[in-house]
Design a protein around this motif. Structure first.
Motif, PDB file in Angstrom:
ATOM      1  N   TYR A 342      13.812  85.961 -44.279  1.00 20.85           N
ATOM      2  CA  TYR A 342      13.423  86.976 -43.289  1.00 20.85           C
ATOM      3  C   TYR A 342      14.315  88.223 -43.320  1.00 20.85           C
ATOM      4  N   LYS A 343      15.206  88.311 -44.318  1.00 17.25           N
ATOM      5  CA  LYS A 343      16.077  89.485 -44.470  1.00 17.25           C
ATOM      6  C   LYS A 343      16.846  89.763 -43.173  1.00 17.25           C
ATOM      7  N   LEU A 344      17.825  88.900 -42.902  1.00 16.01           N
ATOM      8  CA  LEU A 344      18.631  88.972 -41.677  1.00 16.01           C
ATOM      9  C   LEU A 344      20.097  89.182 -42.060  1.00 16.01           C
ATOM     10  N   PRO A 345      20.490  90.423 -42.385  1.00 16.27           N
ATOM     11  CA  PRO A 345      21.851  90.658 -42.906  1.00 16.27           C
ATOM     12  C   PRO A 345      22.966  90.315 -41.927  1.00 16.27           C
ATOM     13  N   ASN A 346      22.771  90.620 -40.642  1.00 13.66           N
ATOM     14  CA  ASN A 346      23.811  90.322 -39.656  1.00 13.66           C
ATOM     15  C   ASN A 346      24.091  88.827 -39.600  1.00 13.66           C
ATOM     16  N   ALA A 347      23.019  88.039 -39.512  1.00 23.58           N
ATOM     17  CA  ALA A 347      23.165  86.580 -39.458  1.00 23.58           C
ATOM     18  C   ALA A 347      23.753  86.043 -40.760  1.00 23.58           C
ATOM     19  N   ALA A 375      32.076  88.900 -46.787  1.00 22.07           N
ATOM     20  CA  ALA A 375      31.581  89.137 -45.428  1.00 22.07           C
ATOM     21  C   ALA A 375      32.004  90.510 -44.920  1.00 22.07           C
ATOM     22  N   VAL A 376      33.255  90.878 -45.168  1.00 17.27           N
ATOM     23  CA  VAL A 376      33.749  92.198 -44.740  1.00 17.27           C
ATOM     24  C   VAL A 376      32.976  93.308 -45.442  1.00 17.27           C
ATOM     25  N   GLN A 377      32.792  93.170 -46.748  1.00 19.03           N
ATOM     26  CA  GLN A 377      32.074  94.192 -47.510  1.00 19.03           C
ATOM     27  C   GLN A 377      30.654  94.383 -46.984  1.00 19.03           C
ATOM     28  N   LEU A 378      29.952  93.293 -46.757  1.00 13.36           N
ATOM     29  CA  LEU A 378      28.573  93.380 -46.248  1.00 13.36           C
ATOM     30  C   LEU A 378      28.540  93.963 -44.836  1.00 13.36           C
ATOM     31  N   ALA A 379      29.538  93.604 -44.026  1.00  9.87           N
ATOM     32  CA  ALA A 379      29.593  94.140 -42.658  1.00  9.87           C
ATOM     33  C   ALA A 379      29.836  95.646 -42.674  1.00  9.87           C
ATOM     34  N   TYR A 384      28.224  97.017 -39.215  1.00  7.98           N
ATOM     35  CA  TYR A 384      28.437  96.050 -38.136  1.00  7.98           C
ATOM     36  C   TYR A 384      29.916  96.114 -37.740  1.00  7.98           C
ATOM     37  N   SER A 385      30.256  97.087 -36.900  1.00  3.35           N
ATOM     38  CA  SER A 385      31.654  97.418 -36.653  1.00  3.35           C
ATOM     39  C   SER A 385      32.446  96.268 -36.044  1.00  3.35           C
ATOM     40  N   LEU A 386      31.857  95.552 -35.091  1.00  4.29           N
ATOM     41  CA  LEU A 386      32.587  94.455 -34.462  1.00  4.29           C
ATOM     42  C   LEU A 386      32.842  93.316 -35.445  1.00  4.29           C
ATOM     43  N   LEU A 387      31.860  93.045 -36.323  1.00  4.80           N
ATOM     44  CA  LEU A 387      32.059  92.027 -37.356  1.00  4.80           C
ATOM     45  C   LEU A 387      33.137  92.464 -38.347  1.00  4.80           C
ATOM     46  N   VAL A 388      33.125  93.733 -38.710  1.00  2.22           N
ATOM     47  CA  VAL A 388      34.158  94.255 -39.618  1.00  2.22           C
ATOM     48  C   VAL A 388      35.541  93.997 -39.030  1.00  2.22           C
ATOM     49  N   LYS A 389      35.716  94.330 -37.761  1.00  8.38           N
ATOM     50  CA  LYS A 389      37.026  94.163 -37.128  1.00  8.38           C
ATOM     51  C   LYS A 389      37.412  92.690 -37.046  1.00  8.38           C
ATOM     52  N   GLU A 390      36.504  91.872 -36.553  1.00  6.09           N
ATOM     53  CA  GLU A 390      36.807  90.447 -36.355  1.00  6.09           C
ATOM     54  C   GLU A 390      37.205  89.763 -37.665  1.00  6.09           C
ATOM     55  N   ALA A 409      47.905  94.359 -45.350  1.00 10.43           N
ATOM     56  CA  ALA A 409      47.854  95.752 -44.902  1.00 10.43           C
ATOM     57  C   ALA A 409      46.477  96.361 -45.140  1.00 10.43           C
ATOM     58  N   LYS A 410      45.881  96.036 -46.283  1.00  5.91           N
ATOM     59  CA  LYS A 410      44.548  96.547 -46.614  1.00  5.91           C
ATOM     60  C   LYS A 410      43.525  96.160 -45.552  1.00  5.91           C
ATOM     61  N   TYR A 411      43.534  94.900 -45.154  1.00  4.04           N
ATOM     62  CA  TYR A 411      42.502  94.444 -44.209  1.00  4.04           C
ATOM     63  C   TYR A 411      42.833  94.806 -42.758  1.00  4.04           C
ATOM     64  N   TYR A 412      44.112  94.973 -42.434  1.00  7.02           N
ATOM     65  CA  TYR A 412      44.448  95.512 -41.116  1.00  7.02           C
ATOM     66  C   TYR A 412      43.934  96.951 -41.012  1.00  7.02           C
ATOM     67  N   GLN A 413      44.079  97.700 -42.110  1.00  7.15           N
ATOM     68  CA  GLN A 413      43.618  99.081 -42.106  1.00  7.15           C
ATOM     69  C   GLN A 413      42.088  99.146 -41.979  1.00  7.15           C
ATOM     70  N   ILE A 414      41.394  98.254 -42.654  1.00 12.42           N
ATOM     71  CA  ILE A 414      39.932  98.210 -42.536  1.00 12.42           C
ATOM     72  C   ILE A 414      39.531  97.931 -41.093  1.00 12.42           C
ATOM     73  N   ALA A 415      40.249  97.017 -40.453  1.00 11.41           N
ATOM     74  CA  ALA A 415      39.955  96.686 -39.047  1.00 11.41           C
ATOM     75  C   ALA A 415      40.141  97.892 -38.138  1.00 11.41           C
ATOM     76  N   LEU A 416      41.181  98.687 -38.413  1.00 15.71           N
ATOM     77  CA  LEU A 416      41.456  99.862 -37.602  1.00 15.71           C
ATOM     78  C   LEU A 416      40.423 100.966 -37.807  1.00 15.71           C
ATOM     79  N   LEU A 417      39.858 101.032 -39.014  1.00  9.90           N
ATOM     80  CA  LEU A 417      38.918 102.099 -39.359  1.00  9.90           C
ATOM     81  C   LEU A 417      37.470 101.693 -39.176  1.00  9.90           C
ATOM     82  N   ARG A 418      37.235 100.601 -38.506  1.00  8.02           N
ATOM     83  CA  ARG A 418      35.859 100.082 -38.360  1.00  8.02           C
ATOM     84  C   ARG A 418      34.930 101.144 -37.769  1.00  8.02           C
TER      85      ARG A 418
END
Length: 418
Positions: A342-347, A375-379, A384-390, A409-418
């Motif tokens: 069913y093409k459900l990217p968020n799920a 998961a981060v890349q797809l978010a 999907y900003s909240l998923l990116v941060k989480e 550091a890379k993924y903390y920065q991604i979380a900050l730039l969501r």
């Protein structure tokens, strides 16, 4: 607009090539000359191609912009009342979307077009939104109501595209534009819409609940039952998202009592799923599983298999919490099947996150890291900003504990730039 250009635009709108349009009527050379303005078509020719394009011949012949205003107003009013438009009226609006009409008329045109294509063709809607942004200023004011409908359709467009900051912007403009309708159902819907958008952006949903409660109060004052039920459902979800489980259960109980006399079959799966979610958070797993399985059954009986993904995901979470890896894998397998079908990217992203927890529990850290990175890349790609941060924070903390400080550091920065 010359008749040749009009024929070309209607043909393109109908998805016809020149060859398909003039099959058995004339040559490709002749239609090319007509569309480029180098030849004038006869009335008999116009009648033949009008039949192929399923429009009236007069539609192709009418090029008087001044006389088209009443038709645009008729289409606009009909769409507000019914949410429907036929192909000929749709073609007419598309032909006039770039013409030299008043701002008021252009707003009516773009409201109908963007609303229609947001439901049926998002790529076409995207082009129309870009056109509208170059023509219509959000600072435009009028005593008429078309600007509020226009803001509403843009809010829906951006919400459906997961661009929640823009959806929030237009939801706010929509509410502001109808503040004079203090007790109207329309204002209540606008508040509910604003609450739903805020719930996609904020972590503390107090403001979202404030708007949802405002909508609920108006719906109750107007005895608008569909609005009451939807507002109660959203309010329960918003309490749940902030871990206010007692308030969420109380609101679900209110919705349950309300639905006994109104649309019980519609609210039954909503209630079952949301009760299950709360019982899960309270570690009442047996009650949660019963509710979630009921939710799946309701959706399947209603031929809405796509909707079962929500309950399947939570059942996966419960199995993981119970360390029942085999059961969790079966639920995840079913979930991934649904997200692909069913093409459900968020799920899909959420299921990747869940599956990573199994790898982590089994100390398969390379697979755990790979799953979360995907998961981060797809978010990010899906906004999907909240998923990116989480997920980014979880991955960053994992790398930090493993002393992989550059990756952390890379993924903390991604979380900050969501």
């Amino acid at each position: 607009m010359e008749i040749g250009e009009r024929i070309r635009q209607v043909r393109i709108h109908k998805g016809l090539t020149q060859t398909e349009l003039i099959k058995g009527i004339c040559s490709n050379t002749y239609i090319s000359k007509i569309e480029s303005g180098k030849a004038k078509p006869s009335y008999s020719f116009i009648m033949k191609i009008a039949k192929v394009m399923e429009v009236e011949p007069e539609f192709l012949l009418n090029m008087d912009i001044k006389n088209i205003e009443p038709d645009i107003y008729r289409i606009y009013e009909t769409y507000i009342q019914t949410g429907k438009i036929d192909s000929q009226d749709l073609a007419l609006l598309k032909l006039h979307a770039r013409e030299s009409h008043s701002t008021s008329t252009l707003i009516k045109i773009y409201y109908v077009l963007i609303s229609h294509y947001t439901k049926h063709d998002m790529e076409e809607a995207h082009q129309l939104v870009e056109q509208a942004n170059n023509i219509i200023s959000s600072a435009y004011t009028t005593d008429e109501n078309e600007i509020s409908y226009y803001f509403h359709c843009l809010s829906k467009y951006f919400y459906n595209n997961k661009n929640y900051p823009e959806a929030l912007h237009y939801s706010g403009l929509y509410v502001d534009s109808i503040q004079h309708e203090e007790t109207s159902v329309r204002l209540a819907r606008a508040y509910l819409n604003l609450g739903m958008v805020r719930a996609k952006i904020d972590e503390d949903l107090e403001l979202a609940r404030t708007y949802t409660k405002k909508s609920l109060q108006i719906f109750e004052d107007q005895d608008f039952k569909a609005g009451i039920g939807n507002a109660l459902a959203q309010l329960a979800i918003q309490y749940h998202q902030n871990a206010q489980y007692d308030e969420a259960l109380e609101t679900l109980d209110m919705l349950s009592r309300f639905s006994e006399d109104f649309n019980k079959s519609y609210y039954a799966p909503i209630l079952a799923y949301n009760y299950g979610r709360i019982y899960q958070k309270q570690k009442k797993f047996d009650q949660a599983i019963e509710c979630l399985q009921n939710s799946v059954e309701y959706d399947m009986n209603a031929n809405q298999e796509e909707e079962t993904i929500h309950a399947i995901k939570v059942l996966s979470e419960i199995s993981i919490e119970r360390k029942n890896w085999e059961e969790a894998s079966e639920y995840l397998k079913k979930g991934f099947h649904l997200t692909a079908l069913y093409k459900l990217p968020n799920a899909h992203i959420q299921l990747l996150h869940l599956r990573s927890q199994i790898y982590k529990a089994r100390f398969d850290f390379p697979a755990y890291e790979k799953e979360l990175q995907q998961a981060v890349q797809l978010a990010q790609e899906g906004y999907y900003s909240l998923l990116v941060k989480e997920i980014s924070i979880e991955l960053a903390e994992h790398y930090y504990e493993a002393r992989a400080y550059k990756m952390a550091a890379k993924y903390y920065q991604i979380a900050l730039l969501r």
